[in-house]
Design an enzyme around this catalytic site. Structure first.
Site, mmCIF file in Angstrom:
data_model
loop_
_atom_site.group_PDB
_atom_site.id
_atom_site.type_symbol
_atom_site.label_atom_id
_atom_site.label_comp_id
_atom_site.label_asym_id
_atom_site.label_seq_id
_atom_site.Cartn_x
_atom_site.Cartn_y
_atom_site.Cartn_z
ATOM 1 N N LYS A 26 -10.507 11.903 -11.686
ATOM 2 C CA LYS A 26 -9.734 10.808 -12.281
ATOM 3 C C LYS A 26 -8.228 11.127 -12.416
ATOM 4 C CE LYS A 26 -13.692 8.289 -13.868
ATOM 5 N NZ LYS A 26 -14.989 8.897 -14.150
ATOM 6 N N ASP A 36 -17.976 18.852 -18.033
ATOM 7 C CA ASP A 36 -17.577 17.790 -17.118
ATOM 8 C C ASP A 36 -16.430 17.036 -17.777
ATOM 9 O OD1 ASP A 36 -17.178 15.612 -15.557
ATOM 10 O OD2 ASP A 36 -19.279 14.957 -15.492
ATOM 11 N N TYR A 56 -22.692 10.831 -18.229
ATOM 12 C CA TYR A 56 -22.730 10.518 -16.805
ATOM 13 C C TYR A 56 -21.959 11.597 -16.068
ATOM 14 C CZ TYR A 56 -21.791 8.081 -12.381
ATOM 15 O OH TYR A 56 -21.706 7.736 -11.044
HETATM 16 C C1 LIG Z 1 -16.277 9.173 -13.342
HETATM 17 C C2 LIG Z 1 -17.073 10.355 -13.730
HETATM 18 C C3 LIG Z 1 -17.767 11.136 -12.783
HETATM 19 C C4 LIG Z 1 -17.890 10.724 -11.350
HETATM 20 O O1 LIG Z 1 -16.656 10.695 -10.714
HETATM 21 P P1 LIG Z 1 -16.508 9.822 -9.365
HETATM 22 O O2 LIG Z 1 -15.131 10.136 -8.900
HETATM 23 O O3 LIG Z 1 -16.716 8.401 -9.774
HETATM 24 O O4 LIG Z 1 -17.563 10.293 -8.428
HETATM 25 C C5 LIG Z 1 -18.387 12.286 -13.211
HETATM 26 N N1 LIG Z 1 -18.344 12.659 -14.498
HETATM 27 C C6 LIG Z 1 -17.701 11.952 -15.431
HETATM 28 C C7 LIG Z 1 -17.673 12.427 -16.841
HETATM 29 C C8 LIG Z 1 -17.069 10.765 -15.084
HETATM 30 O O5 LIG Z 1 -16.477 10.028 -16.024
#
Ligand SMILES: *Cc1c(COP(=O)(O)O)cnc(C)c1O
Length: 427
Positions: free
Chosen positions: A266, A238, A143
């Site tokens: 995060k 990511d 994701y």
């Molecule tokens: C949480 C997450 C996102 C999206 O971040 P948001 O702050 O919720 O938009 C993108 N990539 C990864 C791997 C994530 O865990």
């Protein structure tokens, strides 16, 4: 007696679709009423009925030093007292950029944004702008936020382009996104052989945390690095979730692989909205105002959010922080595995740094398909057993879990004791 959570959930649904501002919070996967949280401290939070839970989502990762850490709260309060937002640069933004570049050496320059979605979306545009190519590669089960190009699942055939996973995403956007199997190095080789010189970027969670926890094999990431270099494709890690979670320098430190661009989020906001993308300076120089790739944000680098992020980044650099975090996460997963075995429940677990995965499956999964083959019904029963016993796990069999520095031995032992009861209810 009606629970205040029920009352709030009914009320929320009148003005907010599904009663929540992010779908997983609605408990659709596990059933039941979501808990409305009123306050949090250390490893705990409390719901609207004043019931206390040991929290294993930590806001989906950010609460790595524990909730409401006094140092972070003080930094936020001090920053807030000086004003909330200026729309002009501040020294704090330089300091956090310097800190990120120091901690993640592949990042030579970085731009701050407010969400992980913005970070990956902008990284993608940068990769396309810098290479002049449109096609991108992602992997099933990863994701990357909710940008159009990334809400895509695999097409029907191998090496066919993807299908949207959301209504409202034009076919014209996703036809540029190739979705491959996680941990399948051979498939990646084949895709590059086919069209490597048309691929702008490969984006990957180097430790996947959005299909439960699935670690990449070193071979998979090494193959990816080699192919991207060979074909002039931008490699985007990511690390919005795994960055500062699996190790201080992120998964790239753990695997010793340098991506061209990294997306962060995060943990770097410490609970407030800070995310970032950064990498090689020559690539980052394509960003406006230096270059022609546009990206901007009214609240990007917000001084209060940056204060929370910076104080969190300082705390996680204290000596022994990750050793202790890893030890506690390991104790948790080992304890849960032993309790499952005692109860005769088919179960396995994995942990990296402060992230963990629990699987109702005989072996730790290595792909989206193997994760999906785990027993979701058993997880859902286990989830509710734990919730009733005051332990809050992610409300889905397909999400990772998070431990904070405040999860001490007593908290871990209380969790394992609760699990003995919850596992016993499954057989
Ligand atoms: C949480 C997450 C996102 C999206 O971040 P948001 O702050 O919720 O938009 C993108 N990539 C990864 C791997 C994530 O865990």
């Amino acid at each position: 007696m009606t629970s205040n959570n029920d009352t709030l959930f009914a009320r929320a649904q009148l003005t907010t679709p599904g009663g929540v501002n992010s779908p997983v919070r609605a408990f659709r996967s596990v059933g039941g009423t979501p808990r409305f949280i009123t306050r949090a401290e250390g490893p705990y939070f409390w719901d609207a009925d004043d019931r206390r839970y040991i929290d294993y989502i930590g806001s989906w990762g950010p609460a790595i030093v524990g909730h409401a850490h006094p140092t972070v709260i003080k930094a936020v309060q001090d920053a807030a007292a000086r004003g909330l937002s200026f729309g002009a640069p501040t020294q704090g933004e330089i300091e956090i950029a310097e800190e990120i570049c120091k901690l993640v050496p592949s990042i030579e320059q970085v731009r701050l944004v407010s969400s992980g979605t913005e970070a990956t979306m902008s990284a993608l545009r940068l990769a396309r702008g810098a290479t002049g190519r449109d096609k991108i590669v992602k992997f099933e089960g990863c994701y990357h936020g909710h940008a159009d190009s990334l809400l895509v699942k695999a097409g029907s055939g191998l090496l066919t382009f993807g299908n949207p996973t959301s209504a409202g995403v034009p076919e014209d956007f996703v036809k540029h996104t190739l979705v491959l199997d996680y941990n399948n190095a051979q498939q990646l080789e084949d895709a590059f052989k086919d069209m490597g010189d048309q691929i702008a970027c490969v984006i990957v969670e180097p430790v996947a945390g959005n299909m439960n926890l699935v670690r990449a094999t070193p071979e998979f990431l090494q193959t990816m690095r080699r192919l991207c270099t060979q074909y002039g494709t931008v490699l985007i890690f990511d690390e919005v979730m795994c960055g500062f979670r699996v190790a201080l320098g992120g998964a790239q430190a753990l695997y010793d692989i340098k991506p061209d661009i990294t997306a962060l989020g995060k943990v770097i906001g410490g609970g407030l909205p800070v995310a970032a993308f950064g990498g090689r300076a020559d690539l980052m120089s394509h960003m406006a105002p230096l270059g022609s790739v546009y990206q901007a944000g009214t609240l990007s680098g917000n001084p209060v959010a940056v204060a929370a992020g910076m104080s969190t980044l300082k705390l996680i650099q204290e000596p022994g922080f990750y050793t202790r975090l890893g030890t506690q996460t390991g104790k948790l997963v080992n304890g849960l595995s032993a309790a499952a075995k005692e109860a005769g429940v088919t179960f396995s677990g994995d942990a990296i740094g402060g992230m963990f995965g629990l699987y109702f499956a005989a072996a730790v999964p290595d792909s989206y398909a193997t994760v999906m083959a785990s027993n979701k019904e058993l997880f859902n029963k286990f989830f509710h057993g734990m919730l009733d016993a005051g332990v809050y796990l992610a409300p889905s069999a397909f999400e990772a879990g998070f431990v904070s520095a405040q999860h001490d031995d007593a908290v871990i032992e209380a969790t394992i004791a609760a699990a003995r009861g919850a596992f016993a209810q499954l057989v």
